[in-house]
Structure formats: C-alpha cells, structure tokens
Scaffold this motif. Structure first.
Motif, PDB file in Angstrom:
ATOM      1  N   CYS A 131       2.172  12.671  10.300  1.00  0.00           N
ATOM      2  CA  CYS A 131       2.542  12.320   8.928  1.00  0.00           C
ATOM      3  C   CYS A 131       1.357  11.782   8.128  1.00  0.00           C
ATOM      4  N   TRP A 132       0.302  11.396   8.795  1.00  0.00           N
ATOM      5  CA  TRP A 132      -0.885  10.892   8.122  1.00  0.00           C
ATOM      6  C   TRP A 132      -1.662  12.035   7.459  1.00  0.00           C
ATOM      7  N   ALA A 133      -1.301  13.274   7.735  1.00  0.00           N
ATOM      8  CA  ALA A 133      -2.057  14.432   7.246  1.00  0.00           C
ATOM      9  C   ALA A 133      -2.095  14.496   5.716  1.00  0.00           C
ATOM     10  N   ILE A 134      -1.004  14.216   5.046  1.00  0.00           N
ATOM     11  CA  ILE A 134      -0.974  14.348   3.588  1.00  0.00           C
ATOM     12  C   ILE A 134      -1.827  13.284   2.901  1.00  0.00           C
ATOM     13  N   PRO A 135      -1.677  11.983   3.233  1.00  0.00           N
ATOM     14  CA  PRO A 135      -2.585  11.021   2.605  1.00  0.00           C
ATOM     15  C   PRO A 135      -4.053  11.269   2.956  1.00  0.00           C
ATOM     16  N   ALA A 136      -4.325  11.717   4.178  1.00  0.00           N
ATOM     17  CA  ALA A 136      -5.711  12.009   4.558  1.00  0.00           C
ATOM     18  C   ALA A 136      -6.251  13.192   3.772  1.00  0.00           C
ATOM     19  N   ALA A 137      -5.436  14.218   3.569  1.00  0.00           N
ATOM     20  CA  ALA A 137      -5.872  15.367   2.776  1.00  0.00           C
ATOM     21  C   ALA A 137      -6.113  14.978   1.322  1.00  0.00           C
ATOM     22  N   MET A 138      -5.273  14.099   0.794  1.00  0.00           N
ATOM     23  CA  MET A 138      -5.491  13.621  -0.571  1.00  0.00           C
ATOM     24  C   MET A 138      -6.796  12.851  -0.678  1.00  0.00           C
ATOM     25  N   LEU A 139      -7.068  11.999   0.302  1.00  0.00           N
ATOM     26  CA  LEU A 139      -8.301  11.210   0.290  1.00  0.00           C
ATOM     27  C   LEU A 139      -9.526  12.113   0.406  1.00  0.00           C
ATOM     28  N   LEU A 159       2.948   4.510  -0.576  1.00  0.00           N
ATOM     29  CA  LEU A 159       4.267   4.223  -0.016  1.00  0.00           C
ATOM     30  C   LEU A 159       4.433   4.892   1.345  1.00  0.00           C
ATOM     31  N   CYS A 160       3.998   6.142   1.459  1.00  0.00           N
ATOM     32  CA  CYS A 160       4.067   6.846   2.742  1.00  0.00           C
ATOM     33  C   CYS A 160       3.196   6.158   3.786  1.00  0.00           C
ATOM     34  N   THR A 161       2.019   5.711   3.384  1.00  0.00           N
ATOM     35  CA  THR A 161       1.118   5.035   4.309  1.00  0.00           C
ATOM     36  C   THR A 161       1.695   3.695   4.750  1.00  0.00           C
ATOM     37  N   ALA A 162       2.344   2.988   3.837  1.00  0.00           N
ATOM     38  CA  ALA A 162       2.987   1.721   4.206  1.00  0.00           C
ATOM     39  C   ALA A 162       4.130   1.968   5.188  1.00  0.00           C
TER      40      ALA A 162
END
Length: 175
Positions: A131-139, A159-162
């Motif tokens: 699930c960390w893939a989307i915030p990591a891709a955004m970063l 919010l997803c990361t939290a």
C-alpha cells in the motif's frame, strides 16, 4: 542562510479553491451504465488482487515459491488485450520501444519481489507495504518528474500514510 521563498517550488498547489459538488448533475455519471460498469470492474480487480495475495501466502506457507510463474498469467492477459488493441488501432507507438521494455522489466521485477516477500513475512505485512506504493510513486514523481499535486492529493496521500503507520504499529504488537 535563508532560501528565498520565491525560489522554492512546492510539489503541490493550494491556490485553487476547493469546490464541493453542488448539484446532483455532477454525480449522475456514477449511476450511469458506464459509471456502474467502472465500479463493478474496480471491485472485480480488487477481488482478484486479494485472491492473488491470499494464494501467494498459502503457497508460501506450504514452501512453494514460484513468484515469476505466479505473475505469468497476469502478463499474458495484459499482453494479449493491449497487444490486440494496439494492432487494431494500427497507430505507431508514441514512446520508444526501449522505454516500454524498461518499464515492463521494472514492473515484472516489482511484482516478482512482492510475491517473493510472502516467503519471508505474513500476508498482512506484505499488503501493508504494498500500500506504500502510491505515496512513494507520488513522492518520486514530485522529486524526479517535477509533478505538481493539488492539496487534496497531498492530504489523501498523508491520510493513507497515517493509516499505514497505524496498521503497522498495530501489527507490530502481534509478533
């Protein structure tokens, strides 16, 4: 030494006003045939991804480790569907084939390591880390490609990361 604020370009843009949906007409597409079909296909994809993860965990629990073979059907289906679409349209590629080959290789390796992770940890932890893939891709897109996001995108990723952090902390107490 202070950096002037005008030089710093943030990867998000909060200048636009947030506009909430003001009428029923803007939500009508959700209940149309296309909207319901998109919703059903999204739910089917979620079900298939969950089944894939569960089967990978069950195979790993029995000592069977075949990560490349497990992803083979996915890639054969993707190649047949999108290959047929590309041949039907008869339009040339807009991206050099070497770039597509590199992207394909990276995608296959990413899936290989996700499936291989079931050998070393539980289904819950693999799913959480996936699930960390989307915030990591955004970063990475913000850092490498200078992609700019609206505040709502950044708040959603935070919010997803939290939520990911809370789930990781709750899972840490179980082992």
């Amino acid at each position: 030494m202070a950096i002037p604020l005008a030089v710093v370009v943030l990867p998000w843009d909060c200048r636009e006003e947030w506009r909430w949906v003001s009428s029923w007409d803007e939500w009508r597409w959700v209940y149309s045939r296309d909207g319901l079909k998109a919703l059903a296909l999204g739910q089917l994809m979620s079900l298939l991804l969950t089944a894939t993860a569960t089967c990978s965990a069950l195979l790993a629990a029995r000592g069977i480790s075949i990560p490349t073979f497990q992803s083979l059907l996915n890639y054969l289906l993707l190649a047949s569907v999108y290959g047929a679409i590309l041949m039907h349209r008869k339009t040339p590629l807009t991206v050099p084939w070497r770039v597509l080959l590199l992207a394909s290789f990276l995608d296959v390796e990413g899936n290989y390591f996700v499936v291989l992770a079931f050998r070393f940890t539980s289904l819950t932890r693999v799913t959480l880390l996936d699930c960390w893939a989307i915030p990591a891709a955004m970063l990475l897109a913000a850092l490498c490609l200078s992609t700019r996001y609206h505040c709502s995108h950044v708040l959603g990723a935070l919010l997803c990361t939290a939520g990911l952090a809370v789930l990781l902390l709750s899972d840490a107490g179980k082992t």
